[in-house]
Design an enzyme around this catalytic site. Structure first.
Site, mmCIF file in Angstrom:
data_model
loop_
_atom_site.group_PDB
_atom_site.id
_atom_site.type_symbol
_atom_site.label_atom_id
_atom_site.label_comp_id
_atom_site.label_asym_id
_atom_site.label_seq_id
_atom_site.Cartn_x
_atom_site.Cartn_y
_atom_site.Cartn_z
ATOM 1 N N HIS A 25 0.834 -1.204 0.000
ATOM 2 C CA HIS A 25 0.000 0.000 0.000
ATOM 3 C C HIS A 25 0.872 1.259 0.000
ATOM 4 C CE1 HIS A 25 -3.162 -2.630 2.183
ATOM 5 N NE2 HIS A 25 -3.665 -2.361 0.990
ATOM 6 N N LYS A 49 -15.810 -7.258 2.836
ATOM 7 C CA LYS A 49 -15.411 -8.671 2.934
ATOM 8 C C LYS A 49 -15.740 -9.276 4.299
ATOM 9 C CE LYS A 49 -11.520 -7.306 0.149
ATOM 10 N NZ LYS A 49 -10.121 -6.908 0.314
ATOM 11 N N ARG A 99 -1.282 -5.824 -8.103
ATOM 12 C CA ARG A 99 -0.095 -6.628 -7.797
ATOM 13 C C ARG A 99 0.146 -7.649 -8.886
ATOM 14 N NH1 ARG A 99 -2.703 -8.328 -2.239
ATOM 15 N NH2 ARG A 99 -4.319 -8.486 -3.810
ATOM 16 N N SER A 136 -2.973 -7.766 2.949
ATOM 17 C CA SER A 136 -3.277 -7.553 4.370
ATOM 18 C C SER A 136 -3.686 -8.859 5.032
ATOM 19 C CB SER A 136 -4.407 -6.534 4.529
ATOM 20 O OG SER A 136 -4.029 -5.286 4.021
HETATM 21 O O1 PNS Z 1 -8.634 -2.772 0.288
HETATM 22 P P1 PNS Z 1 -9.872 -3.339 -0.345
HETATM 23 O O2 PNS Z 1 -10.651 -4.163 0.643
HETATM 24 O O3 PNS Z 1 -9.580 -4.093 -1.613
HETATM 25 O O4 PNS Z 1 -10.774 -2.068 -0.746
HETATM 26 C C1 PNS Z 1 -12.036 -2.269 -1.317
HETATM 27 C C2 PNS Z 1 -12.775 -0.922 -1.464
HETATM 28 C C3 PNS Z 1 -12.872 -0.215 -0.132
HETATM 29 C C4 PNS Z 1 -12.073 -0.057 -2.461
HETATM 30 C C5 PNS Z 1 -14.201 -1.285 -1.995
HETATM 31 O O5 PNS Z 1 -14.759 -2.282 -1.208
HETATM 32 C C6 PNS Z 1 -15.139 -0.082 -2.008
HETATM 33 O O6 PNS Z 1 -15.042 0.764 -2.864
HETATM 34 N N1 PNS Z 1 -16.076 -0.039 -1.020
HETATM 35 C C7 PNS Z 1 -17.064 1.012 -0.887
HETATM 36 C C8 PNS Z 1 -18.463 0.516 -1.306
HETATM 37 C C9 PNS Z 1 -18.622 0.633 -2.811
HETATM 38 O O7 PNS Z 1 -18.571 1.681 -3.394
HETATM 39 N N2 PNS Z 1 -18.851 -0.531 -3.458
HETATM 40 C C10 PNS Z 1 -18.924 -0.628 -4.902
HETATM 41 C C11 PNS Z 1 -17.512 -0.729 -5.481
HETATM 42 S S1 PNS Z 1 -17.535 -0.820 -7.225
#
Ligand code: PNS
Length: 170
Positions: A25, A49, A99, A136
């Site tokens: 990150h 998740k 990645r 993570s």
């Molecule tokens: O670090 P991560 O868990 O891969 O991040 C995921 C994240 C936070 C970018 C994604 O879950 C997100 O955008 N969440 C907010 C809810 C949302 O907008 N969902 C639709 C995404 S297309």
């Protein structure tokens, strides 16, 4: 000012769960800070998740300390849709890290969804290949089973993880 137009710095948002932040990150943050005038590292309050291991306050604090060397970076949080947050912050672009090729599959549909919701583009930055296996979830698993992750997370993160592990052992 150039050509009579006011110039505005490009504001990018790098969203994530950051549970916890890793050196992968930080590598993306450092690269993005070089590309954009302003970078908001946006911690999602409730990751989709699963329930996070680190509280929102812990995740923000670990990121703030780790991002201290980058003056154009600020750490914030958001809840709900990323697209709505991007609009509220008047950001120009979403930044995501890639990645390995398999990351691209899910990120591509997320990018298209976000563009359909808010007309904002997502730009992908590849983290250094030495972090290609770092996630993570793997870092947490290895660390809490006694493995050494010192090379994989920023120092402030390691300290918070160690404190949590000590608490769990009591
Ligand atoms: O670090 P991560 O868990 O891969 O991040 C995921 C994240 C936070 C970018 C994604 O879950 C997100 O955008 N969440 C907010 C809810 C949302 O907008 N969902 C639709 C995404 S297309």
């Amino acid at each position: 000012m150039s050509n009579g137009k006011l110039e505005r710095v490009t504001r990018a948002i790098y969203p994530g769960s950051f549970d916890p932040p890793t050196n992968g990150h930080l590598d993306v943050i450092e690269r993005a800070a070089r590309c954009f005038g302003e970078l908001i590292v946006a911690v999602v309050v409730n990751p989709q998740k699963r329930a996070p291991m680190f509280s929102l306050e812990e995740r923000e604090a670990m990121l703030r300390e780790s991002c201290a060397p980058f003056p154009s970076v600020r750490v914030e949080h958001f809840r709900g849709l990323l697209a709505d947050y991007v609009n509220a912050e008047k950001a120009d672009v979403i930044v995501k890290g890639l990645r390995v090729v398999s990351d691209f599959e899910s990120e591509m549909s997320a990018a298209m969804m976000n563009r359909s919701l808010s007309d904002v583009d997502t730009l992908f930055l590849m983290s250094d290949q030495k972090y290609s296996f770092v996630s993570s979830s793997l870092v947490k698993e290895v660390f809490f089973l006694g493995g050494d992750v010192a090379a994989l997370v920023p120092k402030p993160v390691l300290a918070v993880m160690a404190a949590k592990r000590n608490l769990q052992r009591r």
